[in-house]
Design a protein around this motif. Structure first.
Motif, PDB file in Angstrom:
ATOM      1  N   LEU A 198       0.848  -1.195   0.000  1.00  0.00           N
ATOM      2  CA  LEU A 198       0.000   0.000   0.000  1.00  0.00           C
ATOM      3  C   LEU A 198       0.882   1.242   0.000  1.00  0.00           C
ATOM      4  CD1 LEU A 198      -2.777  -0.932   2.599  1.00  0.00           C
ATOM      5  CD2 LEU A 198      -2.957  -0.938   0.095  1.00  0.00           C
ATOM      6  N   ILE A 199       0.345   2.324  -0.490  1.00  0.00           N
ATOM      7  CA  ILE A 199       1.077   3.589  -0.552  1.00  0.00           C
ATOM      8  C   ILE A 199       0.994   4.266   0.808  1.00  0.00           C
ATOM      9  CG2 ILE A 199       1.213   5.848  -1.669  1.00  0.00           C
ATOM     10  CD1 ILE A 199      -0.251   4.407  -4.097  1.00  0.00           C
ATOM     11  N   ALA A 200       2.149   4.651   1.338  1.00  0.00           N
ATOM     12  CA  ALA A 200       2.217   5.348   2.623  1.00  0.00           C
ATOM     13  C   ALA A 200       2.405   6.850   2.423  1.00  0.00           C
ATOM     14  CB  ALA A 200       3.363   4.792   3.464  1.00  0.00           C
ATOM     15  N   ILE A 201       3.242   7.230   1.458  1.00  0.00           N
ATOM     16  CA  ILE A 201       3.504   8.641   1.145  1.00  0.00           C
ATOM     17  C   ILE A 201       3.422   8.810  -0.362  1.00  0.00           C
ATOM     18  CG2 ILE A 201       5.156  10.544   1.255  1.00  0.00           C
ATOM     19  CD1 ILE A 201       6.416   9.102   3.695  1.00  0.00           C
ATOM     20  N   ASP A 202       2.632   9.778  -0.795  1.00  0.00           N
ATOM     21  CA  ASP A 202       2.433  10.065  -2.214  1.00  0.00           C
ATOM     22  C   ASP A 202       2.872  11.505  -2.459  1.00  0.00           C
ATOM     23  OD1 ASP A 202       1.474  10.703  -4.734  1.00  0.00           O
ATOM     24  OD2 ASP A 202      -0.553   9.976  -4.367  1.00  0.00           O
ATOM     25  N   ASN A 203       3.992  11.666  -3.152  1.00  0.00           N
ATOM     26  CA  ASN A 203       4.528  12.997  -3.442  1.00  0.00           C
ATOM     27  C   ASN A 203       4.635  13.203  -4.950  1.00  0.00           C
ATOM     28  OD1 ASN A 203       5.868  15.426  -3.626  1.00  0.00           O
ATOM     29  ND2 ASN A 203       7.841  14.572  -3.077  1.00  0.00           N
ATOM     30  N   PRO A 204       3.576  13.710  -5.580  1.00  0.00           N
ATOM     31  CA  PRO A 204       3.605  13.922  -7.019  1.00  0.00           C
ATOM     32  C   PRO A 204       4.477  15.104  -7.443  1.00  0.00           C
ATOM     33  CG  PRO A 204       1.562  14.721  -6.122  1.00  0.00           C
ATOM     34  CD  PRO A 204       2.278  14.032  -5.007  1.00  0.00           C
ATOM     35  N   PHE A 205       5.004  15.859  -6.498  1.00  0.00           N
ATOM     36  CA  PHE A 205       5.796  17.035  -6.815  1.00  0.00           C
ATOM     37  C   PHE A 205       7.291  16.771  -6.819  1.00  0.00           C
ATOM     38  CE2 PHE A 205       1.787  18.527  -5.160  1.00  0.00           C
ATOM     39  CZ  PHE A 205       1.417  19.436  -6.128  1.00  0.00           C
ATOM     40  N   GLY A 206       7.702  15.563  -6.427  1.00  0.00           N
ATOM     41  CA  GLY A 206       9.124  15.244  -6.421  1.00  0.00           C
ATOM     42  C   GLY A 206       9.919  16.283  -5.643  1.00  0.00           C
TER      43      GLY A 206
END
Length: 166
Positions: free
Chosen positions: A153-161
């Motif tokens: 499962l995804i714990a941290i989602d950072n689409p901004f890099g």
């Protein structure tokens, strides 16, 4: 409104960048069972990312939510986080309303034991509330964890890099 639109697009695109895209949302939706029903098939980090991409491209908010840990955090925009199921649900509801289709460009997964780092480049298209075309691209960095049942499962989602540093 434009700020929210950009946030919603960027948020999911980044996570999904390393996966195959769907060309026709309706055709795929008719020929496949709900992603929510398939969530048990994420035995590798890339499986979870593929499920998330498919869920977004199908507009299946429940399947999107099944990809995140209950206490996960999503970077909504640099300096603004959505933590927990309700906050993430609200963020993605607007994104899905734009009928975003994500196209991955490249990806890399770095894994050790029960933790994985997913890095990807992506592009996406959609339609804003005012009917204008939405075109976005970016680089993401996301953290996934293997759960007790073996699923990722995804714990941290950072689409901004790295742009969160600016």
């Amino acid at each position: 409104m434009l700020q929210l639109t950009k946030f919603l697009i960027i948020t999911l695109m980044a996570v999904l960048a390393g996966c195959s895209t769907l060309t026709e949302r309706e055709t795929h939706h008719k020929t496949n069972a709900s992603i929510s029903e398939k969530k048990s098939h994420a035995s590798k980090p890339e499986d979870r990312i593929n499920l998330l991409l498919t869920a977004v491209n199908q507009g299946d908010l429940e399947a999107v939510m099944a990809c995140y840990e209950p206490g996960a955090t999503v970077v909504v925009e640099p300096g603004k986080l959505a933590t927990g199921t309700q906050a993430i649900r609200e963020a993605f509801a607007g994104y899905i309303a734009m009928k975003i289709l994500i196209t991955p460009e490249s990806q890399k997964i770095i894994q050790t034991s029960d933790t994985a780092l997913f890095i990807s480049k992506w592009k996406a298209t959609g339609v804003a509330a005012d009917g204008s075309a939405v075109l976005m691209e970016g680089t993401s960095s996301d953290v996934l964890r293997r759960q007790a049942d073996g699923q990722w499962l995804i714990a941290i989602d950072n689409p901004f890099g790295v742009t969160v540093l600016k």
